[in-house]
Design an enzyme around this catalytic site. Structure first.
Site, mmCIF file in Angstrom:
data_model
loop_
_atom_site.group_PDB
_atom_site.id
_atom_site.type_symbol
_atom_site.label_atom_id
_atom_site.label_comp_id
_atom_site.label_asym_id
_atom_site.label_seq_id
_atom_site.Cartn_x
_atom_site.Cartn_y
_atom_site.Cartn_z
ATOM 1 N N THR A 49 0.836 -1.208 0.000
ATOM 2 C CA THR A 49 0.000 0.000 0.000
ATOM 3 C C THR A 49 0.866 1.250 0.000
ATOM 4 O O THR A 49 0.596 2.215 -0.729
ATOM 5 C CB THR A 49 -0.931 0.009 1.221
ATOM 6 O OG1 THR A 49 -1.784 -1.134 1.182
ATOM 7 C CG2 THR A 49 -1.783 1.274 1.254
ATOM 8 N N ASP A 88 8.390 1.744 3.150
ATOM 9 C CA ASP A 88 7.877 0.409 2.837
ATOM 10 C C ASP A 88 8.955 -0.662 2.983
ATOM 11 O O ASP A 88 8.676 -1.793 3.389
ATOM 12 C CB ASP A 88 7.217 0.364 1.451
ATOM 13 C CG ASP A 88 8.139 0.823 0.336
ATOM 14 O OD1 ASP A 88 9.363 0.869 0.528
ATOM 15 O OD2 ASP A 88 7.624 1.127 -0.756
ATOM 16 N N GLY A 89 10.208 -0.293 2.681
ATOM 17 C CA GLY A 89 11.290 -1.248 2.895
ATOM 18 C C GLY A 89 11.480 -1.550 4.373
ATOM 19 O O GLY A 89 11.718 -2.694 4.767
ATOM 20 N N ARG A 93 11.031 -5.208 6.252
ATOM 21 C CA ARG A 93 12.049 -5.810 7.128
ATOM 22 C C ARG A 93 11.462 -6.138 8.499
ATOM 23 O O ARG A 93 11.746 -7.185 9.069
ATOM 24 C CB ARG A 93 13.243 -4.872 7.263
ATOM 25 C CG ARG A 93 14.135 -4.830 6.030
ATOM 26 C CD ARG A 93 15.437 -4.112 6.328
ATOM 27 N NE ARG A 93 15.222 -2.708 6.639
ATOM 28 C CZ ARG A 93 15.132 -1.748 5.730
ATOM 29 N NH1 ARG A 93 15.222 -2.049 4.449
ATOM 30 N NH2 ARG A 93 14.951 -0.496 6.085
ATOM 31 N N SER A 99 9.013 -11.330 -1.099
ATOM 32 C CA SER A 99 8.135 -12.038 -2.028
ATOM 33 C C SER A 99 8.472 -11.686 -3.464
ATOM 34 O O SER A 99 8.983 -10.608 -3.755
ATOM 35 C CB SER A 99 6.668 -11.692 -1.754
ATOM 36 O OG SER A 99 6.413 -10.339 -2.093
ATOM 37 N N ASP A 110 8.265 1.301 -10.668
ATOM 38 C CA ASP A 110 9.423 2.129 -11.017
ATOM 39 C C ASP A 110 9.298 2.640 -12.447
ATOM 40 O O ASP A 110 9.572 3.797 -12.745
ATOM 41 C CB ASP A 110 10.719 1.330 -10.880
ATOM 42 C CG ASP A 110 11.162 1.181 -9.434
ATOM 43 O OD1 ASP A 110 10.592 1.863 -8.561
ATOM 44 O OD2 ASP A 110 12.079 0.377 -9.190
#
EC number: 2.7.8.-
Length: 257
Positions: A49, A88-89, A93, A99, A110
């Protein structure tokens, strides 16, 4: 846009956030944004999201501001949404989540974000910017950027390493273009002559992208030829061993007779 590669289960490649923030700045902002990422997780927000919202923000900054010539504010909006790449990274983590879907979503969005940025430049020059040559250069930057990414992905999909560092890859394309756009936007605040930076940057990106495309095509051609030669050598070696085995078997039969 999208989660950093290491946390989304793909080979590391430069992203807009990584390009615009050096490793020390990323480490600092990662620590700062960790509580916010944890808050989003508690609220049930998924990393995907955040990826989608970050990309939407970049698209809005590029297609709302750039076509009107508001390069400074457009770049500010895009830069703010770059931080979604860290959020989001960080979330991925903390969740321990990697995934193939996340990797696919990253790469796809991107390309969408890149298209919006250079599309915004093209719309400006096709309209109030009134410069067909720079409109064409912007479109070339958009198209060549997509093709440069495709050549690597396609080469890797057929089993080649595509081991080449191009002259102007995605990180360089975006940093050069966005920094130049932001500075060019200062012309609206009375800074004289600075608006020439964006056209110069677009020409640099266009030429650099062309050189990078050629580098990748040449690399794939060389690696493909080497792979085919290696396969042919292996096949010849297998055939030679089979012949030797047959000859040995024939001699053994004759000796037994």
């Amino acid at each position: 846009m999208g989660q950093p590669a290491a946390s989304r289960g793909r080979t590391a490649t430069p992203t807009l956030g990584k390009a615009m923030l050096n490793k020390y700045a990323r480490a600092f902002f990662t620590r700062v944004l960790t509580p916010f990422a944890a808050f989003l997780i508690r609220r049930g927000v998924s990393p995907d999201t955040v990826t989608l919202l970050g990309t939407a923000g970049v698209i809005a900054g590029a297609l709302v501001f750039y076509p009107r010539g508001e390069f400074f504010w457009g770049t500010i909006v895009i830069t703010l949404f770059v931080f979604s790449d860290l959020v989001d990274g960080n979330m991925a983590r903390q969740l321990g989540r990697t995934s193939r879907w996340g990797a696919f979503l990253d790469s796809t969005l991107d390309r969408v974000a890149d298209g919006a940025i250079f599309g915004g430049f093209a719309l400006w020059y096709a309209g109030h910017g009134d410069d067909n040559a720079l409109c064409a250069v912007s479109i070339f930057c958009l198209a060549s950027g997509q093709v440069v990414s495709y050549t690597k992905a396609r080469g890797e999909s057929i089993g080649l390493p595509v081991a080449v560092n191009g002259l102007v890859e995605r990180a360089e394309r975006l940093v050069i273009s966005l920094v130049a756009a932001g500075l060019s936007g200062l012309h609206a605040f009375g800074v004289p002559g600075i608006q020439v930076l964006l056209p110069i940057a677009l020409w640099i990106v266009a030429v650099g992208s062309l050189v990078t495309l050629i580098q990748r095509v040449v690399t794939v051609r060389r690696e493909s030829a080497e792979a085919e030669q290696a396969a042919a050598a292996d096949a010849a070696d297998v055939a030679e061993r089979a012949d030797e085995a047959r000859d040995s078997g024939a001699r053994g039969s004759e000796a037994a007779t």
